[in-house]
Enzyme design. Structure first.
Site, mmCIF file in Angstrom:
data_model
loop_
_atom_site.group_PDB
_atom_site.id
_atom_site.type_symbol
_atom_site.label_atom_id
_atom_site.label_comp_id
_atom_site.label_asym_id
_atom_site.label_seq_id
_atom_site.Cartn_x
_atom_site.Cartn_y
_atom_site.Cartn_z
ATOM 1 N N HIS A 121 49.901 26.369 44.814
ATOM 2 C CA HIS A 121 49.934 27.641 44.083
ATOM 3 C C HIS A 121 49.608 28.775 45.056
ATOM 4 C CE1 HIS A 121 49.234 30.819 41.353
ATOM 5 N NE2 HIS A 121 47.931 30.829 41.548
ATOM 6 N N CYS B 227 47.975 29.934 36.165
ATOM 7 C CA CYS B 227 48.514 29.546 37.474
ATOM 8 C C CYS B 227 48.840 28.056 37.549
ATOM 9 C CB CYS B 227 47.533 29.912 38.581
ATOM 10 S SG CYS B 227 47.231 31.677 38.654
ATOM 11 N N ASN C 192 50.673 36.912 43.968
ATOM 12 C CA ASN C 192 50.474 35.792 43.047
ATOM 13 C C ASN C 192 51.320 36.030 41.799
ATOM 14 O OD1 ASN C 192 49.560 33.913 41.208
ATOM 15 N ND2 ASN C 192 47.375 34.331 41.520
HETATM 16 O O1 UT7 Z 1 45.427 32.432 40.769
HETATM 17 C C1 UT7 Z 1 44.262 31.703 40.646
HETATM 18 C C2 UT7 Z 1 43.089 32.488 40.638
HETATM 19 N N1 UT7 Z 1 42.848 33.470 41.650
HETATM 20 C C3 UT7 Z 1 42.319 33.153 42.832
HETATM 21 O O2 UT7 Z 1 42.307 32.027 43.235
HETATM 22 C C4 UT7 Z 1 41.667 34.246 43.638
HETATM 23 C C5 UT7 Z 1 40.343 33.767 44.193
HETATM 24 N N2 UT7 Z 1 39.530 34.783 44.855
HETATM 25 C C6 UT7 Z 1 39.934 35.479 45.946
HETATM 26 O O3 UT7 Z 1 41.049 35.338 46.399
HETATM 27 C C7 UT7 Z 1 38.940 36.405 46.621
HETATM 28 O O4 UT7 Z 1 37.656 36.191 46.070
HETATM 29 C C8 UT7 Z 1 39.320 37.918 46.508
HETATM 30 C C9 UT7 Z 1 40.561 38.202 47.349
HETATM 31 C C10 UT7 Z 1 39.568 38.327 45.066
HETATM 32 C C11 UT7 Z 1 38.189 38.769 47.041
HETATM 33 O O5 UT7 Z 1 37.932 38.432 48.390
HETATM 34 P P1 UT7 Z 1 36.431 38.191 48.906
HETATM 35 O O6 UT7 Z 1 36.537 37.945 50.352
HETATM 36 O O7 UT7 Z 1 35.830 37.134 48.047
HETATM 37 O O8 UT7 Z 1 35.764 39.602 48.678
HETATM 38 P P2 UT7 Z 1 34.504 39.980 47.794
HETATM 39 O O9 UT7 Z 1 34.823 39.866 46.353
HETATM 40 O O10 UT7 Z 1 33.288 39.256 48.314
HETATM 41 O O11 UT7 Z 1 34.302 41.487 48.159
HETATM 42 C C12 UT7 Z 1 33.896 41.899 49.453
HETATM 43 C C13 UT7 Z 1 33.929 43.398 49.495
HETATM 44 C C14 UT7 Z 1 33.223 44.078 48.310
HETATM 45 O O12 UT7 Z 1 32.624 45.246 48.793
HETATM 46 P P3 UT7 Z 1 31.034 45.291 49.067
HETATM 47 O O13 UT7 Z 1 30.380 44.978 47.757
HETATM 48 O O14 UT7 Z 1 30.798 44.253 50.118
HETATM 49 O O15 UT7 Z 1 30.813 46.704 49.519
HETATM 50 C C15 UT7 Z 1 34.355 44.445 47.396
HETATM 51 O O16 UT7 Z 1 34.044 45.562 46.586
HETATM 52 O O17 UT7 Z 1 35.309 43.825 49.427
HETATM 53 C C16 UT7 Z 1 35.440 44.786 48.372
HETATM 54 N N3 UT7 Z 1 36.780 44.671 47.828
HETATM 55 C C17 UT7 Z 1 37.818 45.372 48.305
HETATM 56 N N4 UT7 Z 1 37.914 46.275 49.305
HETATM 57 C C18 UT7 Z 1 39.126 46.808 49.534
HETATM 58 C C19 UT7 Z 1 37.207 43.869 46.820
HETATM 59 N N5 UT7 Z 1 38.521 44.063 46.619
HETATM 60 C C20 UT7 Z 1 38.920 44.997 47.535
HETATM 61 C C21 UT7 Z 1 40.164 45.599 47.827
HETATM 62 N N6 UT7 Z 1 40.215 46.499 48.836
HETATM 63 N N7 UT7 Z 1 41.279 45.306 47.146
#
Ligand code: UT7
Length: 351
Positions: free
Chosen positions: A278, A128, A308
């Site tokens: 980005h 990225c 992205n």
């Molecule tokens: O390009 C450069 C690198 N990339 C980034 O900069 C991305 C950085 N990270 C992020 O954008 C976020 O961490 C994510 C969008 C990937 C995830 O969002 P989050 O708010 O940090 O969610 P989380 O990982 O804490 O997950 C919360 C819940 C989990 O469920 P439980 O364990 O609480 O039951 C996940 O399993 O959301 C669940 N979850 C989803 N649910 C529905 C994770 N992905 C999804 C999904 N749909 N796609």
């Protein structure tokens, strides 16, 4: 004094729009199925990432990353009033190369019909952060008098290497296919605010396992025969991410890199026309704007429409808003990027 300048800019995204709703129904070849394949929802994706839709290359057709790069490059060349044969250096940023080697730059060179042996081809692997790292290289080459017409391309086909099951949902919902390109060349000027004003790349290898895609591990063996249902093999084939750690590092370093760019150039936000971060997550960019004290009306985002696109996000975003008439030729942009590695950086340049 010789400075490097952006002479032309262009982008390309495939026509196929994949909405958050449709994404749930895709199989490993991203063909639509009747039953949902992934447990996710439009509401979750919009709320947590800002993404509404992304572009994918058509299912069942053979598209390679160099094809998307070529289409963006042709638009940038047209914008610069140049022909492909004028290019004497290509820098190609991607994490989804056509094949393992050779790099995608040479494939694109051939597709552009650049037959001259005097066109150097570089592939860079800063994910990225690819655009800012590539800009830094192009700027240095041009200032040193090494190359006169540098084509810098960021292009990605993510859709072919995502896990469309619930197991991969945290990563898969984020990414889209697309390409952006700029053509750069020297300009003789005494104006310190002309062309590229500033670039600075950063990296921290201790973050390398925070976001990665193995495909193979040279220390073990290459992956030729594989069963994607096998959990261990699956984790080799698809991107793996510690989402929260990446998110927090992205905010911290993007804020710091933006401030560093202002301090190094002596500019303030009054001097900058646009902030182009980005595009990884709308919440990341909104938080960077808040903590970085960046005027929100100057921040440009396209993640809602394209997801992205990794190395392509910066030129793609600039081109999107240029086509809308918002960004004008000569506007001053501060861009800040963050990606796998971890790598990050910022640049200040006129478009
Ligand atoms: O390009 C450069 C690198 N990339 C980034 O900069 C991305 C950085 N990270 C992020 O954008 C976020 O961490 C994510 C969008 C990937 C995830 O969002 P989050 O708010 O940090 O969610 P989380 O990982 O804490 O997950 C919360 C819940 C989990 O469920 P439980 O364990 O609480 O039951 C996940 O399993 O959301 C669940 N979850 C989803 N649910 C529905 C994770 N992905 C999804 C999904 N749909 N796609």
């Amino acid at each position: 004094m010789i400075r490097a300048k952006i002479l032309g800019l262009g982008s390309y995204v495939p026509d196929r729009v994949v909405t958050n709703d449709e994404l749930r129904f895709l199989n490993p070849k991203h063909e639509r199925q009747t039953e949902p394949q992934m447990d996710t929802s439009d509401e979750w994706i919009r709320k947590r990432t800002g993404i509404q839709e992304r572009r994918y290359v058509p299912a069942g057709e053979t598209w390679r990353t160099s094809d998307l790069g070529k289409l963006a490059a042709e638009r940038a060349l047209e914008d610069a009033g140049l022909e492909a044969k004028d290019i004497d250096c290509i820098i190609f940023g991607t994490l989804s190369p056509d094949i393992h080697f050779p790099g995608s730059a040479v494939f694109m060179q051939e597709k552009l019909g650049i037959n001259s042996h005097y066109c150097a081809c570089y592939d860079i692997r800063q994910q990225c952060s690819g655009f800012v790292y590539g800009l830094e290289m192009a700027d240095a080459f041009i200032k040193a008098g090494k190359y006169k017409r540098v084509l810098l391309v960021g292009a990605e086909i993510h859709s072919h290497s995502l896990d469309y099951t619930t197991r991969g949902r945290d990563v898969t919902v984020l990414f889209g296919d697309g390409a952006g390109a700029v053509v750069m060349g020297p300009v003789e000027t005494t104006d310190p605010r002309e062309g590229v004003l500033y670039t600075r790349g950063h990296a921290d290898g201790s973050g390398a396992w925070g976001l990665y895609l193995k495909i193979f591990d040279i220390g073990v063996h290459g992956m030729v025969d594989y069963d994607p249902k096998d959990r261990e093999v699956n984790s080799t084939l698809y991107p793996q991410m510690k989402g929260k750690a990446v998110f927090m590092n992205a905010v911290k370093q993007m804020v710091a890199a933006s401030k560093e760019a202002l301090a190094a150039t002596g500019l303030s936000w009054d001097d900058i026309d646009w902030f182009v971060p980005h595009q990884a997550n709308l919440r990341i960019n909104e938080t960077v704007v808040q903590y970085g004290k960046i005027p929100p009306e100057k921040a440009l985002n396209t993640i809602m429409f394209y997801g992205n696109t990794t190395a392509a996000t910066v030129p793609l975003t600039i081109d999107h808003y240029r086509q809308e008439g918002k960004v004008k030729k000569g506007d001053l942009v501060l861009s800040t990027v963050f990606g796998a590695g971890f790598t990050w950086g910022s640049a200040v340049f006129r478009v």
